[in-house]
Structure formats: C-alpha cells, structure tokens
Design an enzyme around this catalytic site. Structure first.
Site, PDB file in Angstrom:
ATOM      1  N   CYS A   1     -10.813  -5.506  36.833  1.00  0.00           N
ATOM      2  CA  CYS A   1     -11.972  -5.766  37.686  1.00  0.00           C
ATOM      3  C   CYS A   1     -13.046  -4.694  37.484  1.00  0.00           C
ATOM      4  O   CYS A   1     -12.745  -3.560  37.191  1.00  0.00           O
ATOM      5  CB  CYS A   1     -11.579  -5.711  39.146  1.00  0.00           C
ATOM      6  SG  CYS A   1     -10.493  -7.032  39.654  1.00  0.00           S
TER       7      CYS A   1
ATOM      8  N   GLY B   1      -6.010 -16.248  38.154  1.00  0.00           N
ATOM      9  CA  GLY B   1      -4.702 -16.307  38.796  1.00  0.00           C
ATOM     10  C   GLY B   1      -4.686 -17.030  40.119  1.00  0.00           C
ATOM     11  O   GLY B   1      -4.012 -18.036  40.284  1.00  0.00           O
ATOM     12  N   SER B   2      -5.438 -16.535  41.089  1.00  0.00           N
ATOM     13  CA  SER B   2      -5.348 -17.146  42.412  1.00  0.00           C
ATOM     14  C   SER B   2      -6.312 -18.316  42.536  1.00  0.00           C
ATOM     15  O   SER B   2      -7.367 -18.343  41.915  1.00  0.00           O
ATOM     16  CB  SER B   2      -5.632 -16.112  43.499  1.00  0.00           C
ATOM     17  OG  SER B   2      -6.882 -15.522  43.292  1.00  0.00           O
TER      18      SER B   2
ATOM     19  N   TYR C   1     -14.698  -4.466  50.371  1.00  0.00           N
ATOM     20  CA  TYR C   1     -16.142  -4.693  50.292  1.00  0.00           C
ATOM     21  C   TYR C   1     -16.519  -5.705  51.363  1.00  0.00           C
ATOM     22  O   TYR C   1     -15.760  -6.624  51.641  1.00  0.00           O
ATOM     23  CB  TYR C   1     -16.586  -5.198  48.909  1.00  0.00           C
ATOM     24  CG  TYR C   1     -16.088  -6.572  48.531  1.00  0.00           C
ATOM     25  CD1 TYR C   1     -16.843  -7.716  48.828  1.00  0.00           C
ATOM     26  CD2 TYR C   1     -14.880  -6.748  47.892  1.00  0.00           C
ATOM     27  CE1 TYR C   1     -16.389  -8.980  48.480  1.00  0.00           C
ATOM     28  CE2 TYR C   1     -14.417  -8.009  47.534  1.00  0.00           C
ATOM     29  CZ  TYR C   1     -15.172  -9.108  47.829  1.00  0.00           C
ATOM     30  OH  TYR C   1     -14.726 -10.360  47.494  1.00  0.00           O
TER      31      TYR C   1
ATOM     32  N   HIS D   1     -17.532 -13.417  43.557  1.00  0.00           N
ATOM     33  CA  HIS D   1     -17.737 -12.773  44.863  1.00  0.00           C
ATOM     34  C   HIS D   1     -18.813 -13.480  45.673  1.00  0.00           C
ATOM     35  O   HIS D   1     -19.016 -13.178  46.831  1.00  0.00           O
ATOM     36  CB  HIS D   1     -18.117 -11.302  44.683  1.00  0.00           C
ATOM     37  CG  HIS D   1     -17.009 -10.498  44.091  1.00  0.00           C
ATOM     38  ND1 HIS D   1     -16.943 -10.221  42.753  1.00  0.00           N
ATOM     39  CD2 HIS D   1     -15.915  -9.945  44.647  1.00  0.00           C
ATOM     40  CE1 HIS D   1     -15.848  -9.519  42.523  1.00  0.00           C
ATOM     41  NE2 HIS D   1     -15.210  -9.333  43.645  1.00  0.00           N
TER      42      HIS D   1
ATOM     43  N   HIS E   1     -11.841   2.612  24.543  1.00  0.00           N
ATOM     44  CA  HIS E   1     -10.767   2.928  23.592  1.00  0.00           C
ATOM     45  C   HIS E   1      -9.404   2.935  24.280  1.00  0.00           C
ATOM     46  O   HIS E   1      -8.401   2.563  23.681  1.00  0.00           O
ATOM     47  CB  HIS E   1     -11.071   4.237  22.865  1.00  0.00           C
ATOM     48  CG  HIS E   1     -12.276   4.090  21.976  1.00  0.00           C
ATOM     49  ND1 HIS E   1     -12.247   3.377  20.804  1.00  0.00           N
ATOM     50  CD2 HIS E   1     -13.562   4.480  22.149  1.00  0.00           C
ATOM     51  CE1 HIS E   1     -13.464   3.347  20.271  1.00  0.00           C
ATOM     52  NE2 HIS E   1     -14.282   4.013  21.074  1.00  0.00           N
TER      53      HIS E   1
HETATM   54  N1  GLN Z   1      -4.379 -12.378  39.570  1.00  0.00           N
HETATM   55  C1  GLN Z   1      -5.170 -11.890  40.656  1.00  0.00           C
HETATM   56  C2  GLN Z   1      -5.911 -13.032  41.330  1.00  0.00           C
HETATM   57  O1  GLN Z   1      -6.379 -13.884  40.671  1.00  0.00           O
HETATM   58  C3  GLN Z   1      -6.163 -10.866  40.184  1.00  0.00           C
HETATM   59  C4  GLN Z   1      -7.014 -10.369  41.304  1.00  0.00           C
HETATM   60  C5  GLN Z   1      -7.846  -9.169  40.941  1.00  0.00           C
HETATM   61  O2  GLN Z   1      -8.084  -8.884  39.802  1.00  0.00           O
HETATM   62  N2  GLN Z   1      -8.333  -8.467  41.904  1.00  0.00           N
HETATM   63  O3  GLN Z   1      -6.084 -13.044  42.526  1.00  0.00           O
HETATM   64 ZN    ZN Z   2     -10.306  -9.039  39.140  1.00  0.00          ZN
END
Ligand code: GLN
Ligand code: ZN
Length: 761
Positions: free
Chosen positions: A649, A438-439, A518, A701, A658
């Site tokens: 995440c 996304g970002s 974090y 990260h 499930h």
């Molecule tokens: N769509 C968000 C992004 O890409 C998802 C971020 C996340 O999962 N922490 O920043």
């Molecule tokens: Zn994420």
C-alpha cells in the site's frame, strides 16, 4: 512539577466519531448531529485530563478527518478543482478534499511519518491565495475555556506543513514549496492574534519534520519562520513539539536557538540520542517537555526507570523547567483500557492505553515534586516484573528456530523470469491479466454473521454455510466480470492482521483498542506479547472452498510477517527483527500447506512494509534487510510453478525499489493511483524490473467510479514505461470498505479497459 499531553485520540473510546461521520456521509444524520458528537467527545477528553491533574491540556487536536487537512483549511489552501469560492470552509469543501465527490477525486493521502495514520497532502502552487478560512483552532480554544479548561492550542507548525506538502499539478518539478513561507506565516499570524485575543497563554507548534534528515536550507526555514513569527508570538509561551525519533544534532542546534520559543518537546522513548544532546547543553531558562510516556505503544510505562530519567534531566534544565509529557500524540495508541473486558488480568496489568497514560504522566509529575503515589508505583513495578518472568512470553523452540535464520539468505532457487515462464505454462493467462487485491465489500449482513458466530449466537455449521455462500457469490461475480485471477473476497476476516493474530500464539486481542488509520477508518492492532507460533493451518480451508467454485486460478491470501509486525502493537522487550522472523516461520508453514492443497497462486500482502521504514536514513538499510529477508523466508520453499504475489500500500516506493525487487516475488500489486506518476518515474529512469507488476489503476479509497477511458489512459501510461508481458491490471487495494454499487461498475470498467488495450496490442 507540570504535566503535558501532546495530543489525544479523536475517535472516542467506542469509535463514536467514526459512526457519527459515516452516518453523516450517508445522509442519515445532520451536520448538527455530527457536531454534537464531536463537541461531546472533546469535552469529555478535556475533563478527563483536567481531572487527572494534567496542567498543559491540548486543544485543536480534535479533527473531523485529519489535522493536516485542518491546517490546509485554516490557510484556505483549497485546490481550485473543489470549486470553493471563499468564506469559512464548511463540511462540503472539507470532506470533498478528504474523500472526493461525484465529480472530483480526493486529494492525495499519505502516511504520517512511520505511523499507520494517514494525512491529506497539501497541494500548493505559486498562485495559492492563502487566506484565514477556518477558525477551528480558536473556536476549540474558546470551547475548552467555556468548560473551565485553559488549553494549549496545537497547530501543525508552518515549516512542517510546507515540508509535507507537494507542489500542485503543472509545477511539480520546478516549484520551491518553502518559497510560500512568508504567505503562510501571514495567516499563522492572524491565527496567533486570534488565540491571544481569546486568552491563550501557551501555543504548541508540532514540528515533527525536525526529526528527519533535513538539508541545511530546510533547517534555515525554521530559523526564518520563527524569527518572523516572534513579534506576533510575544507574550505567549511557545512550545515546539517534535516526535517519532531523536532530533539530529544539527536540527537540535537550530531548534534550541529559535527566536521567541520558550519550550521544546522531545520524544524520549524513540529518541534516546536526544537525551545525550540535552545533557550536552540545553538553553537556560527554557522549558523541557520530556516525552517519557510512549505515545506509539500500549505497554505500561516503566515508571521507576522514567522517574530516574526525569530526575537526571532536572539537574540539567532545572526543577521548575521540566514538564513530564508523552513521546508523541496519543493518537497512535488505543483509547481506554477500561473498556477491555476480554483481556485477562495478568496481560492487562502490563498495558496502558491513552487514558492510562494520562495517569502515568501525572503520577510521574507528582513523584518528581515529592508526592509519589507509592501504591501506584509499586503496582507498576510488580507488573513490570511479572511481564519479564511470565512463562506465557517465552517459547524456547521458536526462539531457537528464529535465531538460526539470521545468517542465511533464503532465496528461491530459480530466477524470476524462468519462474514466470513455468507459471504461465500452468496458468495460461491473457496479456494484461486482471485481478483484485483480496477483499470484497463487507456488507452489514456479513458483519452480522461474523459477529453472531463470535458471540456463539449461531452455530459453526450456519457460519460456514453463510461464508461459503458469500465466497460463491464473490467468485460468480468475478467470473461474470471476466476477471482472470480470482480472490475469495476475505469474508471470514474482519482485519488482515487480526485474522492471523487470532490464530497464532503469542498474540492478545482487545475489544475496543481502535487506532485511527485515516478519516473514519480505524484499525484494532493485536498485541504481540510473546513468542509467535502457528498451532494449525489458518486459511487452507477457505481457500480450498473458494478454489472448488472455479476453474480459474484462486489466489491464496495471506498477510506477510512485516505487515503483521507493523500493524500490531509489538513487544518492546526484544528487537522487532526477532519478532518478525518468528512470524515469518509461521507464515512459511501456511504457504506450504496452501501449495499442498492445490493453490497455485498465493498472495502474501506486505501492505505495510514501507511504513515500517525508519525515519532516519542511517537506520533504513538494516530494517530493509531483515524485512525483505523475512518476506523471502515465507515462500522460499515453494515450487517454481507456484506464483507468489505480494501487495503493498501507499506511495513513495521509489527509494526502496531495490528492496522491493529483492523481495523476489513473482508479481507485485502496488497502490499507485493517488500518487500520480511517482512510481512510474522510477522505471522511466531505468530501473530494471523483471517480475510481474500491477500498479493500481484506480483509487479504492474514494466512492467515485472511474470511467473506462480514464483507466485505459492509466494503463497506457504504464505501458509506456513497463513491458506489456509483466503488467497486471488491478485496483489500488482491497475493496472491503466499498459498496457493491461502487465495486461492480468500477471493476466492469477496469476489465473493459484491460480488454480495450489488449485488442490494441
Ligand atoms: N488483501 C487485503 C485486502 O484486500 C489487502 C489490504 C491492504 O493492502 N491493506 O483487503
Ligand atoms: Zn493495499
């Protein structure tokens, strides 16, 4: 009557530590500069607590990155690949473990219990050579002492340390981590001796794993560990601190029978059952540290009610043995309400951040000893009453709509494989489609534009123009990279929850209410104080703009209701499920508006679904039930041809797989690369998964750029357990914290890896 604070936020009231860390990492300032900022922060926190009248003030709750990593440094348990050769562990080795370096990836990071804080998971094998290699605990104790504060040094307890560790590579299946206990304790004894020599009279061991459902051999480890430490601890007052839930009855028995322990700390906000255990029997002559002030939320304490609880406990443990405390470290709440210039007075009167909680703890302790500050208590009572009756809190229509949801199931009419067929006809994607989460990187320039627009320094027109340009740039880049399903990059968002909260009613926002997530990363959770509704569309404009720049599918990008809940400070005056259903209805409207605007792929992030899972098994099924139901409510109204993605995440999905399937999304992208093969093993063991899935192929990260072969290797490993027609190729998470110089080569390699394997299939 005494007062105690379990731990305190490290970042500083204005995130001073974050900026100092990042400047140091960027090579813009020296180690001394960083150390100076850190020392100033510690000093101001200690002084603040001392001035407020707190008796037991913690030290060693500061950290440059993470307290579990600090324990790893203390024990000298550095994995071999970091090339450490002994001696006191310095920033180089420490930050390499935390963040990786040019040649070696970072250590695994995972959620600290059910918080949004992440710790660095120790990696231990039979040949770890434990040696006392960081003197941080004693250094901080001495530092506080030099400032006139005789602090309580805090250590991650030895058993919790081992229970949170993972076996090193190569011994994953066979190694018993608890077998390391004697070696670990040998180093703890050295630390204890050091603290004693420095003059410490109290020591606090954080053993929060005691609130989990532990098997009896794990409980036995606590008994063994503290028996072994008892001689070393003699002459010290020893506090074992637990938090985040009630302590199960069996664990309570073990805990209160430990050798050499003088005090027990409990979370009495989340652990209401613990209260009954205490009343049922508490060892005589021992201290009870009663955590009545909530370390996990921002609401002002109901002082009258806490006082009543404490008075009840006095009768059980004795007046001189009761210590007023926080329910957990204040690390998980915001720092200081004083810096909130934008909240109105009514809402402000309902709140207490860390600095205010210290005052609350002290006020309760004083009241117990007969020095009640009547003015403080009556102001508090008035605020409690105003929150209960305020019309800003209640929206009856929303309450009714949310209440009506409970009974039904809300499920899309067609099953996932039929939907995927319908979607593929429309989308025509290659096998192993590539996408991102996304970002895209948030540059200094971009942040400036957003900031200036917020401050009315640039016009809406200028703002829209800048954001459009940014989106166009990101779209063009993705086309150049030949990514299949595009994103708009989220340049208009500073945070995936705040962005939505700001447009929903029932939310309030802080200016400086940061909480560490974090390392140097902080989040600023919105405050949900009232019933939630959506006055108007929130993302349709930007998604339509983005789609207009490309023929490829453009993902609409939303944050799901459970994540909005879990990453906000939530109401404590109604069940969490109630609030989540309200948010789900608002997101549902948004999903349907996006579909109407011609967006055919919509991602509804549930990044934080897993982390809201209650710690105790007995409460998990209920949570998963309403959480997954809330997610389904958001997209139950779309066409078969609209592809619903979700993203989650962090590791440890295996136990909720499930429920993930039950979310009934068309495609799920999952963070995976820092937790090795845990996720894949669940499929290897035969779980049937029919929806699309993209386990992240590289770790976002870390600044490290993953080579093509490494990514290809990961994809191949996934293909060994997952069908090729459901596998997606994507990074672990959003790219906003990275730089373009990292993102471009990393995504280039990712697409190259996908193509390489497509050609082989
Ligand atoms: N769509 C968000 C992004 O890409 C998802 C971020 C996340 O999962 N922490 O920043
Ligand atoms: Zn994420």
């Amino acid at each position: 009557m005494a007062s105690h604070i379990v731990g305190y936020p490290r970042m500083g009231p204005k995130r001073e530590l974050k900026f100092a860390l990042e400047s140091f990492w960027d090579g813009k300032s020296s180690a001394e500069d960083l150390q100076k900022v850190a020392a100033d922060l510690r000093a101001s926190i200690w002084k603040q607590m001392a001035n407020a009248g707190i008796k037991y003030i913690p030290s060693n709750t500061f950290s440059y990155y993470d307290q579990v990593l600090d324990a790893t440094a203390t024990l000298g348990a550095v994995p071999q690949r970091y090339g450490w050769t002994g001696g006191e562990i310095g920033f180089d080795t420490y930050f390499s473990m935390a963040r990786g370096n040019a040649t070696v990836p970072a250590m695994e990071m995972t959620k600290w219990f059910d918080t949004n804080y992440h710790f660095i998971v120790p990696e231990l094998g039979p040949d770890v050579n434990f040696t006392y290699s960081s003197h941080k605990a004693v250094d901080e104790y001495k530092e506080a002492k030099a400032l006139g504060v005789d602090s309580v040094p805090v250590l991650v307890g030895p058993v919790t340390y081992l229970l949170l560790s993972k076996p090193a590579k190569g011994v994953e299946k066979t190694f018993n981590l608890l077998s390391l206990l004697p070696k670990v304790l040998a180093v703890y004894k050295e630390v204890i001796a050091d603290l004693k020599a420095a003059g410490a009279s109290w020591i606090q061991f954080d053993e929060p794993t005691l609130v989990l459902d532990l098997e009896s051999h794990k409980l036995q480890a606590f008994t063994d560990a503290y028996a072994e430490l008892a001689p070393a601890l003699s002459g010290l007052n020893v506090l074992i601190e637990t938090y985040f839930a009630d302590v199960p009855a069996e664990a309570y028995k073990t805990l209160t029978s430990l050798n050499g322990v003088t005090a027990y700390g409990f979370d009495l906000v989340r652990g209401t059952k613990t209260l009954d255990l205490i009343k049922g029997g508490f060892p005589s002559g021992k201290y009870l540290f009663a955590g009545v002030v909530d370390g996990r939320n921002i609401w002002a304490n109901d002082l009258a009610s806490s006082l009543a609880t404490l008075q009840g406990l006095e009768g059980v443990v004795g007046k001189d043995k009761l210590v007023v405390s926080t329910s957990s470290s204040l690390l998980h709440t915001a720092v200081d309400l004083v810096n909130e210039t934008k909240l109105d007075d009514e809402i402000k009167s309902w709140l207490a951040f860390a600095a205010q909680k210290i005052v609350e703890v002290n006020a309760l302790a004083k009241a117990l000893s007969g020095n009640k500050d009547e003015a403080f208590f009556s102001a508090n009572a008035a605020a409690q009453a105003s929150r209960k009756s305020s019309p800003r809190v209640t929206n009856e229509a929303v309450q009714k709509a949310a209440a009506a949801l409970k009974g039904s199931d809300h499920r899309r009419a067609t099953n996932v494989s039929a939907r995927l067929d319908a979607q593929q006809k429309k989308l025509n994607l290659p096998i192993l489609p590539t996408t991102t989460i996304g970002s895209f990187p948030q540059t200094v320039e971009l942040r400036r534009v957003r900031r200036e627009f917020k401050a009315n320094k640039i016009s809406e027109e200028e703002y829209v123009k800048s954001i459009k340009e940014e989106i166009q740039k990101v779209v063009q880049l993705q086309e150049e990279l030949d990514i299949d399903v595009l994103v708009h990059g989220e340049p208009e968002r500073n945070d995936m929850v705040e962005y939505f909260g700001e447009q929903l009613s029932g939310f309030a926002f802080t200016v400086n209410g940061w909480v560490q997530s974090y390392g140097s990363r902080c989040v600023k959770p919105p405050i949900i104080y009232g019933d939630v509704s959506r006055p108007k569309p929130m993302t349709v404009f930007w998604s339509s703009v983005a789609q207009s720049f490309t023929k490829r599918p453009m993902k609409g990008m939303l944050t799901g209701p459970v994540t909005i809940l879990n990453w906000s400070f939530v109401r404590n005056d109604q069940p969490r499920s109630e609030t989540t259903y309200q948010i789900a209805l608002a997101i549902k409207d948004e999903v349907e508006d996006l579909e109407k605007a011609g967006i055919t792929v919509i991602q509804i992030d549930e990044a934080a679904l897993r982390e809201g899972l209650p710690l105790r098994k007995s409460e998990q099924a209920d949570y998963l039930d309403w959480a997954v139901h809330s997610f389904r409510i958001t997209n139950v109204g779309v066409l078969d041809t609209t592809q619903i993605h979700t993203h989650m995440c962090y590791s440890n999905f295996n136990d909720i797989i499930h429920s993930i399937i039950n979310m009934d999304a068309d495609v799920i992208t999952i963070e995976n690369s820092r937790s090795d093969e845990k996720l894949l093993s669940v499929f290897r063991e035969g779980v049937k998964y029919g929806a699309g899935i993209g386990p992240g192929v590289y770790d976002i990260h870390s600044p490290r750029i993953p080579p093509t072969e490494e990514i290809a290797d990961r994809i191949n490993k996934m293909l060994a357990v997952l069908e090729k027609n459901i596998l997606w190729v994507n990074p672990d998470c959003g790219l906003k914290t990275r730089k373009y110089t990292e993102v471009k080569p990393a995504l280039t390699n990712m697409v190259a890896a996908a193509k390489l394997i497509r050609n082989e299939l």
